[in-house]
Design a protein around this motif. Sequence first.
Motif, short mmCIF file in Angstrom:
data_model
loop_
_atom_site.label_atom_id
_atom_site.label_comp_id
_atom_site.label_asym_id
_atom_site.label_seq_id
_atom_site.Cartn_x
_atom_site.Cartn_y
_atom_site.Cartn_z
N SER A 1 56.45 27.34 4.93
CA SER A 1 56.12 28.54 5.73
C SER A 1 54.63 28.56 6.10
O SER A 1 54.27 28.98 7.19
CB SER A 1 56.49 29.81 4.94
OG SER A 1 55.69 29.87 3.79
N LYS B 1 53.02 28.47 9.81
CA LYS B 1 52.02 29.43 10.28
C LYS B 1 50.88 28.71 11.02
O LYS B 1 50.46 29.12 12.10
CB LYS B 1 51.44 30.18 9.06
CG LYS B 1 50.87 31.54 9.41
CD LYS B 1 50.42 32.27 8.17
CE LYS B 1 49.00 31.89 7.85
NZ LYS B 1 48.50 32.50 6.63
N ASP C 1 52.15 27.43 14.40
CA ASP C 1 52.21 28.53 15.37
C ASP C 1 50.82 28.81 15.92
O ASP C 1 50.65 29.00 17.12
CB ASP C 1 52.75 29.80 14.69
CG ASP C 1 54.24 29.66 14.40
OD1 ASP C 1 54.85 28.71 14.96
OD2 ASP C 1 54.76 30.47 13.61
N SER C 2 49.86 28.84 14.99
CA SER C 2 48.49 29.14 15.40
C SER C 2 47.98 28.09 16.37
O SER C 2 47.35 28.41 17.38
CB SER C 2 47.60 29.20 14.15
OG SER C 2 46.28 29.23 14.51
#
Lengths: 673, 156
Positions: free
Chosen positions: B139, B143, B146-147
């Motif tokens: 996860s 993250k 995604d960033s």
Amino acid sequence: MENLGALSLILAFCLSIYAVFGSVVGKWKRRPFLVKSAERAVYAQWGLQTFAAAFLVYALLTCDFRLAYVAAHVNIAMPTLYKFTAWWGGQEGSLLLWSWILACYSAIVVWQNRSKFREMMPWVTATLMITQAFFLLLITYPMSPFEVLAVGKEIRAVPDGNGLNPLLQYWSMAIHPPTLYLGYVGFIVPFAFAMGSLITRQPGDSWIHTTRRWTLVTWLFQSMGILIGAGWAYAVLGWGGYWGWDPVENASLLPWITATAFLHSVMMQEKKGMMKVWNMVLVSATFFLCIFGTFLTRSGVVSSVHAFAQSPIGPYFAVFLSIHIAATAWLILDRLGYLKSEAHLESVLSRESSFLFNNLILLASCFSILWGTMFPVISEAVTGEKISVDAPFFNRVNIPIALFLLLLTGVGPLIAWRRSSFESLKKAFLWPTAGGIVLAGVLFGLGIRHPYALMSFGLCFFVLITVAIEFLKGARAIAAKTGQNLLRAMVELTHRNTRRYGGYIVHVAIVMMFIGFTGAAFNKERTLQVAMGDRFELGRYQLKVTEIKEGQNDNYSWGHAVVEIYQGGRHIDTLTPEQRLYSAGQGQQSSVVSIRRRLHEDLYLNFAGMQDGKAIIQAYIFPLVGWIWLGFGALVFGTLVCLVPSKVKYEFAKTRVMGVAQGVAKPKAVQGD
Amino acid sequence: MTRRAGRLALLLIASYLCLAQVSSDFIAPAVKRVGMRLACLCGACKNSVGDCPMIGCHYSAPARARIGQMLDKGMSDDAIVAVFVKEQGLKALVVPPAEGFNLLAWWMPVAAVLIGLLAIYKWISHMRKPAPVPEMDPSVLDKYRDSIDQNLSKLE
């Protein structure tokens, strides 16, 4: 009136104790006003100590012989300069100087950081003030410089004092002790920040960044103090010995060595995040050795030429040192988790490894000097028999260590950070090694057979070539880019990275000093009884004593021999070594040598007095000794260059592997930098 | 004339040599050789009897005179040194003798270097081992991804 000095010291002692408790309790109970008031107490105790110091100096200058210290160290006929330097001419006064310098440093630290490091500062203040309170205790109770001479309850002044030891009535004695103390005392500041960092569990290296300049300045003062002392011994003692391995000389060298090790290993922490525990140990050891040196000088534990008279302060130092060492060891062990290395060693063939060996050799040298200094005490305790450990022991043990250190001075800059290949090393070492071997071979061919001298000269040349290559490589790149001439490009190069290239200048200074030390292998000396008009030879000089002149002033009577110097029958100089007999005290004698200084050798004459109507002349030739003093100048210059901010700010990125995604192959080694 | 000048030159050389002989060395080389093995115990210097520069030193001056006398009697260097050790104890020697407990004086610096080398070897072995790498939570990785995607989309 005469009690004002003592009173101000008592008040300063109380304030320093208050500053310790104010800082600790203020931080612990979260009372910022207490922390603030503790900092103000630091300023106030500085003011009180400054007053006490000024009071003592005034008493010395005005020959206030009601004070026992003044009566013991000053006489009316002494020049004003030496009346002033009598401040540190005795045990009590020099302890006051120690304490006052610490007060100055503490006030500067508190003022500089009045709005910085608020987490750490109370602990820094407390650490500084614990040491301050200790020294104030010494000069308040057992070693007060303000003790008055009294008969019954009546204070009495003696008509004249004993005067300062004649050996101390020399201009460099006005500089040597304060400079050395500026060094000794200054090492407390990095130690205090290190402790502050440990206590507050600082995750980063902020204490190192804050104290980097402090450490360098302090190291500079310590170096200057040691070398000025060596210069004094050379010019005053009458036999040209600039270093005699006396316990007190050794005591000044020990913290200098550990501080030098720290200045090198700290680069590992700054650039790679490594050796954090080691740096804590080094900075603490430096501080402890400073205190230990002061203890050694004053307690009479070991017999020394310099040591102040035996005094009752030895046990105080023993208790202070024991508590500090135990507390520091516990703190470091307890905080090991915060001192973990951030990177790993990539290769044994790397700059990092060379720093490790540098530290090993420096520490080995430090240990061997400490061991040799303390061995007579240890041996007597174990076997019950006294032994002597004099200069030949230290020379035999330390010369090989020093030569290896000289080798590393040259090797370090040739090895890259992180990793070097054998190929690149071969290329880098080719010219310096060839140069060193060729020089040693040429000197052998010229008739020099002293093995250490050949090695030393060879290694000196090796180091000089490595430094020259470093400068030339960088300067050529800048010259090619900017069109500047090579000299201008070298200045630009140095300005871009002052720490690195200033450091190289210091290495050159060390080489220059080694050239001077090596010259001692070829010293020549003769001690003769010479009648007027007689000639004698020393080396290629012919010397003729033509006259003995005598005279007197208020402070001393003197006699000097006029010695004409000839070379190949040609008159080249006149030297006038002098002997003095001081009128104060017990009529002590001292010599003022006369030296013909040249870069290749000094001709050094001492007039040791008259016997059977003949002059006793001690004549020496000291080859290359002038290089030591030249090296001293280069060392000061190099260190000052290091202190100039670099034109280019270098950031040393530290990369760490935080983790790997599942399914991604794990790296073989963790990358640093 | 030439002969006279030659004689004069010879006379000058001879007088010069005679004058040069008037001065006398304060310490005979043989005395110095033995003295270099003995510590000056005057308490005011850390020199040896052979090179103590204080002309009127209360220890070295008489010690040198005694060494001279013993040499005149034909005693060997070692025998002279032994006499001083017998009288003063081991402190008469300029360096500790390499025997018994005093061997430690010589061997401890060597031992310190060896221990240091061992410590460096251990440290290098330890520092070259890769640190245990923690497994990363997917996860967290998502993250970061995604960033990165967001930042790249901004660039586009």
